[in-house]
Design a protein around this motif. Structure first.
Motif, PDB file in Angstrom:
ATOM      1  N   TYR A 287       0.826  -1.208   0.000  1.00 32.23           N
ATOM      2  CA  TYR A 287       0.000   0.000   0.000  1.00 32.23           C
ATOM      3  C   TYR A 287       0.861   1.260   0.000  1.00 32.23           C
ATOM      4  CZ  TYR A 287      -4.861  -1.530   0.327  1.00 32.23           C
ATOM      5  OH  TYR A 287      -6.107  -2.011   0.031  1.00 32.23           O
ATOM      6  N   VAL A 351      -7.753  -0.747   6.181  1.00 40.03           N
ATOM      7  CA  VAL A 351      -7.548  -0.254   4.821  1.00 40.03           C
ATOM      8  C   VAL A 351      -8.828  -0.326   4.008  1.00 40.03           C
ATOM      9  CG1 VAL A 351      -5.088  -0.811   4.804  1.00 40.03           C
ATOM     10  CG2 VAL A 351      -6.742  -2.524   4.032  1.00 40.03           C
ATOM     11  N   THR A 363      -6.983   5.033   1.202  1.00 39.90           N
ATOM     12  CA  THR A 363      -6.732   3.794   0.454  1.00 39.90           C
ATOM     13  C   THR A 363      -7.860   3.444  -0.518  1.00 39.90           C
ATOM     14  OG1 THR A 363      -7.756   2.417   2.161  1.00 39.90           O
ATOM     15  CG2 THR A 363      -5.404   2.906   2.398  1.00 39.90           C
TER      16      THR A 363
END
Length: 574
Positions: A287, A351, A363
């Protein structure tokens, strides 16, 4: 002292008759592959042709020829004696069993898929009978039951060879390994891959029983630098054997999975910390790289160069490792496992909620971060074909070479850490933390260091994974799921391969990723299959496929026999 179990045949027959049966059976098995096994081309591999083998028949032919060659080697046949340093018939039995397993699997698959034994041609019946005859003859040969490595007698000293010949043997071994790996990964259908696994498994057992692996290990230990160079060249040459990116992508993912498993091995194998949420650190690195690599869906709208993105992902995972480890590593055993499992689930849920509605916009929530651009180092774009002299590298070949370098880096870090003073302290904590603390080892600090190092290595692999997959979503980082890597598969890779070793997790991760990728029908039964594999392994080889020497001695007590005391010499009288 240790005493090996004497070699006794499993079927009582004279040795001459046993050898004759094995030779005749193997020859007939090889001959049957030149006959048709079925009348229809509906079964993959075209086993309808008379005159030359095809498909799974090639594996049966290979097994039969290897059985014949190994049997001749045990007869001290000139030119073949080096194939059997132990002079044992056990490798012949293993190869005969592998030939039978491959042959009968093929015939059963034909009958099941096509609807009965009526679909077999006379060549198939001959193959079944001949393979059974080969195994019956091999079982009548002396079979050495060697339950433990410690009970094995040392091999006789080999004939001295010049240095150049030993180097050629090492190079040939790696070339053969590359050829076998390329064939296995490139199998076109699941039946062929299953037959390949069966024959390769029994052939590997035969190599160990023959003593060839022991001899090769001695040569590689003697020429360590040559071995490392040959291994790297063989690995780097893999993309050159592929015409498309189909199988190269599989190997790239295997390297990613293997690297993460090796990082987990620092935590589990060296320090003895059971981490069930380790995949979250892979997700943190992925990420982070997705957010800073210039993706059009990134909410940060920044574009770091390659080296900065990699360092940022690894640093973010390091920070998360310290933040999570500091309050939890004072726990032990099951309590630590439950907390790390909770951390993995918290990461996935978090997330998934950072979408601007349930939480801050970071995200994109369940949609993840797509459109991650290809990596680029200067003018070298990994997403485009590149020419290096006369060599053309496809896009995933570029990523393969990058991941190969990352894997080498992780292996160096693991080996250096494991052999250092800190690594020995980790092992002491793993064996008995109370005793280690009494000896002056700061258990909490060293466990936190192991946790942080493992997290950093996972984040490093995650930065490359994000660019290979072109997108990251929360569903990729679960505890157990149909697609690896996930925490359950990573832990299974370490345990199956062998905790505390380098090659063990690499092999375990490769098998756990490759088998589902090649056998699509296992997609719905992966957890069941690997659960059965773990049960069988814990029963028959609890130290793993490639065991650590210390753990192997712990799991298997050597068989000892009491040595009677020497008679006292009688006093001489004058």
């Amino acid at each position: 002292m240790t005493t090996p179990t004497p070699a006794t045949p499993l079927i009582p027959l004279p040795l001459t008759i046993a050898r004759a049966l094995t030779t005749a059976g193997a020859a007939l098995t090889a001959l049957s592959t030149f006959l048709a096994w079925t009348w229809t081309k509906a079964f993959p591999g075209n086993l309808t042709v008379t005159g030359y083998p095809g498909g799974l028949q090639l594996l049966t032919l290979t097994g039969a020829l290897l059985t014949l060659i190994q049997l001749l080697a045990t007869w001290n046949t000139p030119g073949l004696r080096w194939l059997s340093p132990t002079r044992s018939h056990t490798p012949t039995t293993y190869l005969a069993a592998g030939t039978l397993a491959t042959t009968w699997y093929t015939l059963i698959a034909i009958s099941v898929q096509l609807g009965g034994l009526a679909n077999l041609e006379p060549g198939g019946y001959l193959a079944a009978a001949a393979a059974l005859l080969t195994l019956a003859g091999a079982l009548a040969l002396p079979f050495e039951r060697r339950p433990t490595h410690a009970a094995r007698t040392p091999l006789p000293p080999p004939r001295p060879l010049p240095a150049w010949a030993e180097i050629l043997i090492i190079a040939a071994a790696f070339a053969l390994a590359l050829s076998v790996l390329t064939y296995g990964i490139g199998t076109a259908y699941g039946e062929l891959f299953t037959g390949f696994l069966l024959l390769t498994g029994f052939a590997t057992a035969a190599l160990f029983a023959a003593g060839l692996i022991t001899r090769l290990s001695a040569l590689t230990h003697k020429h360590r630098n040559i071995t490392v160079t040959a291994a790297f060249i063989a690995a780097a040459a893999f993309p050159l054997t592929q015409d498309t990116d189909e199988y190269t992508l599989i190997v790239v993912n295997i390297l990613i999975f293997s690297t993460v498993a090796l990082g987990l091995n620092v935590v589990v194998g060296l320090a003895g910390l059971l981490d069930l949420g380790y995949v979250a650190f892979l997700g943190v690195g992925a990420y982070t790289a997705a957010l800073v690599s210039g993706s059009t869906a990134s909410t940060l709208h920044i574009h770091f160069p390659f080296w900065a993105a990699v360092l940022t992902g690894a640093a973010a995972s390091l920070v998360f490792g310290v933040v999570i480890g500091a309050p939890t590593l004072r726990l032990r055993g099951d309590y630590l496992a439950i907390v790390t499992l909770g951390f993995g689930e918290i990461f996935r849920i978090t997330v998934g909620n950072l979408n601007g509605e349930s939480g801050p916009s970071l995200t994109n929530g369940p949609n993840g971060i797509p459109n991650i651009p290809d990596l680029a180092i200067g003018n070298y774009n990994f997403g485009e074909k590149q020419k290096l002299g006369f060599i053309t590298l496809n896009p995933f070949a570029n990523y393969y070479l990058l991941m190969l370098l990352v894997t080498v880096l992780v292996v160096l870090v693991f080996s250096r850490a494991g052999n250092s003073r800190i690594g020995r302290a980790w092992i002491a904590i793993r064996e008995d933390e109370t005793a280690a603390t009494a000896m002056g080892i700061n258990g909490f600090r060293l466990k936190l260091l192991a946790f942080a190092l493992g997290a950093t290595l996972a984040g490093l692999a995650g930065t490359v994974q994000a660019h290979v997959a072109y997108t990251v979503v929360p569903e990729q980082y679960v505890f157990a799921g149909p697609v690896p890597p996930n925490s359950a598969f990573l832990l299974a890779a370490v345990i199956l391969g062998g905790m505390g070793t380098i090659t063990g997790p690499l092999l375990g991760a490769a098998l756990l990723y490759l088998i589902p990728a090649k056998l699509q029908f296992l997609q719905d039964y992966q957890l069941l299959t690997f659960g059965i594999a773990l049960i069988l392994l814990m029963r028959f080889r609890p130290e793993g496929i490639i065991p650590n020497r210390r753990q192997q001695l712990e799991f298997h007590e050597p068989t000892t026999t009491a040595t009677p005391p020497a008679p006292k010499a009688e006093a001489q009288t004058s």
